[in-house]
Design a protein around this motif. Structure first.
Motif, mmCIF file in Angstrom:
data_model
loop_
_atom_site.group_PDB
_atom_site.id
_atom_site.type_symbol
_atom_site.label_atom_id
_atom_site.label_comp_id
_atom_site.label_asym_id
_atom_site.label_seq_id
_atom_site.Cartn_x
_atom_site.Cartn_y
_atom_site.Cartn_z
ATOM 1 N N GLU A 84 -8.938 -44.307 24.740
ATOM 2 C CA GLU A 84 -8.707 -44.906 23.417
ATOM 3 C C GLU A 84 -7.645 -44.118 22.652
ATOM 4 O O GLU A 84 -6.784 -44.693 21.984
ATOM 5 C CB GLU A 84 -10.024 -44.941 22.632
ATOM 6 N N ILE A 85 -7.700 -42.786 22.764
ATOM 7 C CA ILE A 85 -6.701 -41.946 22.073
ATOM 8 C C ILE A 85 -5.305 -42.287 22.597
ATOM 9 O O ILE A 85 -4.365 -42.501 21.830
ATOM 10 C CB ILE A 85 -7.028 -40.444 22.267
ATOM 11 N N ARG A 86 -5.172 -42.371 23.927
ATOM 12 C CA ARG A 86 -3.865 -42.723 24.504
ATOM 13 C C ARG A 86 -3.433 -44.119 24.081
ATOM 14 O O ARG A 86 -2.274 -44.343 23.748
ATOM 15 C CB ARG A 86 -3.936 -42.640 26.034
ATOM 16 N N ALA A 87 -4.371 -45.049 24.103
ATOM 17 C CA ALA A 87 -4.021 -46.438 23.753
ATOM 18 C C ALA A 87 -3.540 -46.543 22.311
ATOM 19 O O ALA A 87 -2.727 -47.400 21.978
ATOM 20 C CB ALA A 87 -5.225 -47.343 23.976
ATOM 21 N N LYS A 88 -4.019 -45.632 21.471
ATOM 22 C CA LYS A 88 -3.596 -45.645 20.066
ATOM 23 C C LYS A 88 -2.307 -44.856 19.860
ATOM 24 O O LYS A 88 -1.847 -44.691 18.734
ATOM 25 C CB LYS A 88 -4.714 -45.108 19.171
ATOM 26 N N GLY A 89 -1.750 -44.315 20.952
ATOM 27 C CA GLY A 89 -0.425 -43.711 20.869
ATOM 28 C C GLY A 89 -0.391 -42.211 20.669
ATOM 29 O O GLY A 89 0.669 -41.637 20.417
ATOM 30 N N ALA A 90 -1.542 -41.526 20.780
ATOM 31 C CA ALA A 90 -1.548 -40.064 20.633
ATOM 32 C C ALA A 90 -1.802 -39.411 21.994
ATOM 33 O O ALA A 90 -2.189 -40.079 22.952
ATOM 34 C CB ALA A 90 -2.630 -39.642 19.641
ATOM 35 N N ARG A 91 -1.565 -38.118 22.065
ATOM 36 C CA ARG A 91 -1.883 -37.364 23.270
ATOM 37 C C ARG A 91 -3.383 -37.076 23.274
ATOM 38 O O ARG A 91 -3.946 -36.653 22.263
ATOM 39 C CB ARG A 91 -1.083 -36.051 23.316
ATOM 40 N N ALA A 92 -4.015 -37.294 24.416
ATOM 41 C CA ALA A 92 -5.457 -37.088 24.545
ATOM 42 C C ALA A 92 -5.739 -35.716 25.127
ATOM 43 O O ALA A 92 -5.193 -35.349 26.169
ATOM 44 C CB ALA A 92 -6.057 -38.165 25.451
ATOM 45 N N SER A 93 -6.590 -34.968 24.434
ATOM 46 C CA SER A 93 -6.888 -33.603 24.863
ATOM 47 C C SER A 93 -8.388 -33.341 24.774
ATOM 48 O O SER A 93 -9.055 -33.842 23.870
ATOM 49 C CB SER A 93 -6.107 -32.630 23.972
ATOM 50 N N MET A 94 -8.892 -32.560 25.717
ATOM 51 C CA MET A 94 -10.329 -32.249 25.760
ATOM 52 C C MET A 94 -10.501 -30.729 25.736
ATOM 53 O O MET A 94 -9.774 -30.015 26.435
ATOM 54 C CB MET A 94 -10.923 -32.830 27.051
ATOM 55 N N ALA A 95 -11.455 -30.257 24.932
ATOM 56 C CA ALA A 95 -11.698 -28.814 24.788
ATOM 57 C C ALA A 95 -13.005 -28.412 25.446
ATOM 58 O O ALA A 95 -13.974 -29.183 25.469
ATOM 59 C CB ALA A 95 -11.744 -28.443 23.303
ATOM 60 N N LEU A 96 -13.027 -27.175 25.956
ATOM 61 C CA LEU A 96 -14.223 -26.580 26.542
ATOM 62 C C LEU A 96 -14.595 -25.323 25.760
ATOM 63 O O LEU A 96 -13.765 -24.414 25.609
ATOM 64 C CB LEU A 96 -13.966 -26.165 27.997
ATOM 65 N N LYS A 97 -15.829 -25.254 25.279
ATOM 66 C CA LYS A 97 -16.323 -24.012 24.678
ATOM 67 C C LYS A 97 -16.398 -22.938 25.764
ATOM 68 O O LYS A 97 -16.409 -23.270 26.965
ATOM 69 C CB LYS A 97 -17.714 -24.251 24.071
ATOM 70 N N PRO A 98 -16.511 -21.671 25.375
ATOM 71 C CA PRO A 98 -16.507 -20.613 26.396
ATOM 72 C C PRO A 98 -17.551 -20.774 27.502
ATOM 73 O O PRO A 98 -17.273 -20.449 28.659
ATOM 74 C CB PRO A 98 -16.740 -19.342 25.572
ATOM 75 N N ALA A 99 -18.734 -21.295 27.191
ATOM 76 C CA ALA A 99 -19.776 -21.388 28.221
ATOM 77 C C ALA A 99 -19.706 -22.682 29.026
ATOM 78 O O ALA A 99 -20.541 -22.907 29.905
ATOM 79 C CB ALA A 99 -21.160 -21.254 27.578
ATOM 80 N N THR A 100 -18.719 -23.529 28.738
ATOM 81 C CA THR A 100 -18.603 -24.805 29.463
ATOM 82 C C THR A 100 -17.626 -24.649 30.621
ATOM 83 O O THR A 100 -16.460 -24.323 30.396
ATOM 84 C CB THR A 100 -18.104 -25.923 28.515
ATOM 85 N N PRO A 101 -18.072 -24.865 31.845
ATOM 86 C CA PRO A 101 -17.153 -24.714 32.988
ATOM 87 C C PRO A 101 -16.196 -25.890 33.124
ATOM 88 O O PRO A 101 -16.493 -26.988 32.647
ATOM 89 C CB PRO A 101 -18.108 -24.656 34.194
ATOM 90 N N ILE A 102 -15.078 -25.667 33.786
ATOM 91 C CA ILE A 102 -14.096 -26.731 34.005
ATOM 92 C C ILE A 102 -14.478 -27.591 35.209
ATOM 93 O O ILE A 102 -14.192 -28.794 35.240
ATOM 94 C CB ILE A 102 -12.661 -26.158 34.176
ATOM 95 N N GLU A 103 -15.139 -26.993 36.199
ATOM 96 C CA GLU A 103 -15.321 -27.680 37.482
ATOM 97 C C GLU A 103 -15.957 -29.078 37.386
ATOM 98 O O GLU A 103 -15.502 -29.997 38.066
ATOM 99 C CB GLU A 103 -16.109 -26.794 38.458
ATOM 100 N N PRO A 104 -16.983 -29.306 36.541
ATOM 101 C CA PRO A 104 -17.563 -30.663 36.504
ATOM 102 C C PRO A 104 -16.585 -31.718 36.003
ATOM 103 O O PRO A 104 -16.852 -32.915 36.167
ATOM 104 C CB PRO A 104 -18.735 -30.518 35.520
#
Ligand SMILES: O=C(CO)[C@H](O)[C@H](O)COP(=O)(O)O
Ligand SMILES: [Fe+2]
Length: 224
Positions: free
Chosen positions: A101-121
């Motif tokens: 939805e963010i991309r469709a509205k014309g912005a760059r879509a970004s996702m954040a991870l808190k320190p205890a959240t792993p990237i692998e999943p």
């Protein structure tokens, strides 16, 4: 890989936001920390301030939403002028739908991870994103000490981005300064948020340049 420095307005004087934004014109993006006192124990600013800030500066706005229910609120930040919207995966009900939805509205879509959240999943979600933010402090406050223990996660995230041949950016946020930016750059980050290291300096614009030079030196890469 283009290196970028994004000053965080969180460490600026909130009574002079327009002037503080102008003080760092020439930076790649202005990082705007939106906190709701639910997702994080702090309260900053919301849609009307982002709307006004966007009109006061030429620098595009990189909105970091540290809020509950980003699925509901993110579109409003795009309508207010944000060029990039970061939501926290820990808060999003439907991260893929939200990124689309963010991309469709014309912005760059970004996702954040808190320190205890792993990237692998989230490996399979990477193609849906324009940027991944690895937090290098617990979100909520500026001026905290950089968490060295996040360096392996930055490295692993860079490996996953390269493995998939993606052009997405890898942002680090929290405690980034002249003392820590080189380690972040060496680990593979290419977008660096800096609040206190920029707005705590006598000359914020010079501080941005100094950080950029250190990141470039660490990677041998010219910035934007
Ligand atoms: O998201 C944030 C805090 O949650 C801020 O962007 C970050 O802390 C910037 O401040 P500093 O560079 O002083 O750490
Ligand atoms: Fe932030």
């Amino acid at each position: 890989m283009a290196l970028q420095i994004n000053p965080s307005i969180l460490s600026a004087d909130f009574s002079r936001l327009a002037d503080e934004a102008k003080a760092v014109e020439g930076a790649d993006w202005l990082h705007v920390d939106v906190m709701d006192n639910h997702f994080v124990p702090n309260l900053t600013l919301g849609v009307p301030v982002v709307d006004s800030l966007g009109k006061a500066t030429e620098t595009p706005l990189d909105c970091h939403l540290m809020i509950d229910d980003p699925d509901r609120w993110a579109p409003q930040y795009i309508e207010a002028g944000a060029g990039s919207v970061t939501f926290h995966v820990e808060a999003a009900a439907a991260p893929v739908r939200l990124a689309r939805e963010i991309r469709a509205k014309g912005a760059r879509a970004s996702m954040a991870l808190k320190p205890a959240t792993p990237i692998e999943p989230y490996e399979d979600l990477l193609p849906e994103l324009d940027m991944l933010l690895v937090m290098t402090v617990e979100p909520g406050f500026g001026g905290q000490a950089f968490l060295d223990i996040m360096l392996p996660k930055i490295r692993r995230t860079r490996q996953l981005i390269d493995k998939h041949g993606l052009q997405m950016w890898l942002q680090v946020d929290g405690g980034v300064s002249a003392a820590t930016i080189e380690r972040c750059a060496e680990a593979g980050a290419d977008v660096f948020v800096a609040g206190s290291a920029v707005y705590g300096a006598d000359d914020p614009a010079k501080a941005v340049q100094a950080l950029r030079q250190l990141a470039e030196k660490a990677t041998g890469t010219p910035g934007t």
